[in-house]
Motif scaffolding. Sequence first.
Motif, PDB file in Angstrom:
ATOM      1  N   PRO A  72       0.827  -1.447   0.004  1.00 39.76           N
ATOM      2  CA  PRO A  72       0.171   0.000  -0.219  1.00 39.76           C
ATOM      3  C   PRO A  72       0.867   1.264   0.031  1.00 39.76           C
ATOM      4  O   PRO A  72       0.343   2.374  -0.363  1.00 39.76           O
ATOM      5  CB  PRO A  72      -0.836  -0.011   1.019  1.00 39.76           C
ATOM      6  CG  PRO A  72       0.079  -1.093   2.109  1.00 39.76           C
ATOM      7  CD  PRO A  72       0.691  -2.127   1.225  1.00 39.76           C
ATOM      8  N   ARG A  73       2.202   1.345   0.450  1.00 38.86           N
ATOM      9  CA  ARG A  73       3.050   2.386   0.469  1.00 38.86           C
ATOM     10  C   ARG A  73       3.765   2.527  -0.822  1.00 38.86           C
ATOM     11  O   ARG A  73       4.710   3.455  -0.656  1.00 38.86           O
ATOM     12  CB  ARG A  73       3.811   2.534   1.706  1.00 38.86           C
ATOM     13  CG  ARG A  73       2.913   2.693   2.885  1.00 38.86           C
ATOM     14  CD  ARG A  73       3.885   3.076   4.167  1.00 38.86           C
ATOM     15  NE  ARG A  73       4.765   1.935   4.753  1.00 38.86           N
ATOM     16  CZ  ARG A  73       6.239   1.911   4.414  1.00 38.86           C
ATOM     17  NH1 ARG A  73       6.529   2.920   3.891  1.00 38.86           N
ATOM     18  NH2 ARG A  73       6.591   0.854   4.730  1.00 38.86           N
ATOM     19  N   ASN A 101       1.177   3.727  -5.923  1.00 37.42           N
ATOM     20  CA  ASN A 101      -0.152   4.343  -5.500  1.00 37.42           C
ATOM     21  C   ASN A 101      -0.143   5.914  -5.783  1.00 37.42           C
ATOM     22  O   ASN A 101      -1.128   6.197  -6.152  1.00 37.42           O
ATOM     23  CB  ASN A 101      -0.318   3.816  -4.358  1.00 37.42           C
ATOM     24  CG  ASN A 101      -0.539   2.357  -4.121  1.00 37.42           C
ATOM     25  OD1 ASN A 101      -0.600   1.643  -5.067  1.00 37.42           O
ATOM     26  ND2 ASN A 101      -1.274   1.870  -3.077  1.00 37.42           N
ATOM     27  N   ALA A 122      -2.513   8.140  -7.765  1.00 36.68           N
ATOM     28  CA  ALA A 122      -3.487   9.351  -7.004  1.00 36.68           C
ATOM     29  C   ALA A 122      -3.318  10.624  -8.082  1.00 36.68           C
ATOM     30  O   ALA A 122      -4.093  11.634  -8.026  1.00 36.68           O
ATOM     31  CB  ALA A 122      -3.111   9.348  -5.650  1.00 36.68           C
ATOM     32  N   PRO A 152      -6.113   3.892  -4.005  1.00 37.33           N
ATOM     33  CA  PRO A 152      -5.492   2.601  -3.307  1.00 37.33           C
ATOM     34  C   PRO A 152      -5.864   1.377  -4.087  1.00 37.33           C
ATOM     35  O   PRO A 152      -5.051   0.379  -4.347  1.00 37.33           O
ATOM     36  CB  PRO A 152      -6.113   2.528  -2.201  1.00 37.33           C
ATOM     37  CG  PRO A 152      -6.554   4.066  -1.621  1.00 37.33           C
ATOM     38  CD  PRO A 152      -6.998   4.629  -3.074  1.00 37.33           C
ATOM     39  N   ASN A 153      -7.274   1.429  -4.617  1.00 36.17           N
ATOM     40  CA  ASN A 153      -7.745   0.091  -5.538  1.00 36.17           C
ATOM     41  C   ASN A 153      -6.886  -0.090  -6.920  1.00 36.17           C
ATOM     42  O   ASN A 153      -6.533  -0.949  -7.381  1.00 36.17           O
ATOM     43  CB  ASN A 153      -9.150   0.021  -5.475  1.00 36.17           C
ATOM     44  CG  ASN A 153      -9.801  -0.354  -4.284  1.00 36.17           C
ATOM     45  OD1 ASN A 153      -9.027  -1.325  -3.186  1.00 36.17           O
ATOM     46  ND2 ASN A 153     -10.858  -0.167  -4.077  1.00 36.17           N
ATOM     47  N   ALA A 196      -3.157  -0.670  -6.445  1.00 37.49           N
ATOM     48  CA  ALA A 196      -3.002  -2.217  -6.182  1.00 37.49           C
ATOM     49  C   ALA A 196      -3.035  -2.828  -7.579  1.00 37.49           C
ATOM     50  O   ALA A 196      -2.292  -3.527  -7.949  1.00 37.49           O
ATOM     51  CB  ALA A 196      -3.884  -2.644  -5.188  1.00 37.49           C
TER      52      ALA A 196
END
Length: 217
Positions: free
Chosen positions: A127-128, A132, A136, A174-175, A178
Amino acid sequence: MTTSASAETGDFTFDLFNFDFTAPQPTLDADLLRLLSFIPGLKEILMLRQVHALEHATVWVLSESKATHFNQRSPSNFQLDNELLSGLSTEQGFYLYGQVNISDLRRAVNLALNRLTNGEWHLAVHPRCGTNLSVAMLLTAGLAVGTHLLLPRGPIEQLIGLGLAATTAAELAPNIGALAQRYLTTAIPFNVEVENITPTRDVWGREANFVKVRWRE
């Protein structure tokens, strides 16, 4: 009744209807490299994706072992420990930043590689990851332009549109990030072999451990 179709050439058999296009294929990158070896930089790109996955998995394994050692079972403690580690991937290996014993790192890298290649593919996604953040930023920019064009030109409407764009991007990133990691920026390291791990400094002079790898068929 079962219906299947296959094409066979020599020792190569491809079953189109039973082929899983979403599951990582152990020979895919090696096959691509053999077929498209004339493309400059292809091996480096393939290697970078596999190293990137190993970097993520190593951070996960180190975080898990640290949490277990201190009996930190709550999500907040696990996340706090996880944030102390970070990495930077190259086509030759990856830098790992953070306080970690080199013996623990060696065990973690080998365990991460083994777990990834034996089916724990979720370890390749973190996640980091910078992916991502990039997603964003792209989403925010795209949605901001869209709202700017669609909404009236008044300052209040534009400000509201910008806020909606930023909020929507934060929810989706986030999704989508991923998915981008899974299918674009990482690949299961079926062709990676760990060569050595040494304390070093990166190009900016920061202390790190460098996990050097090599390509194997």
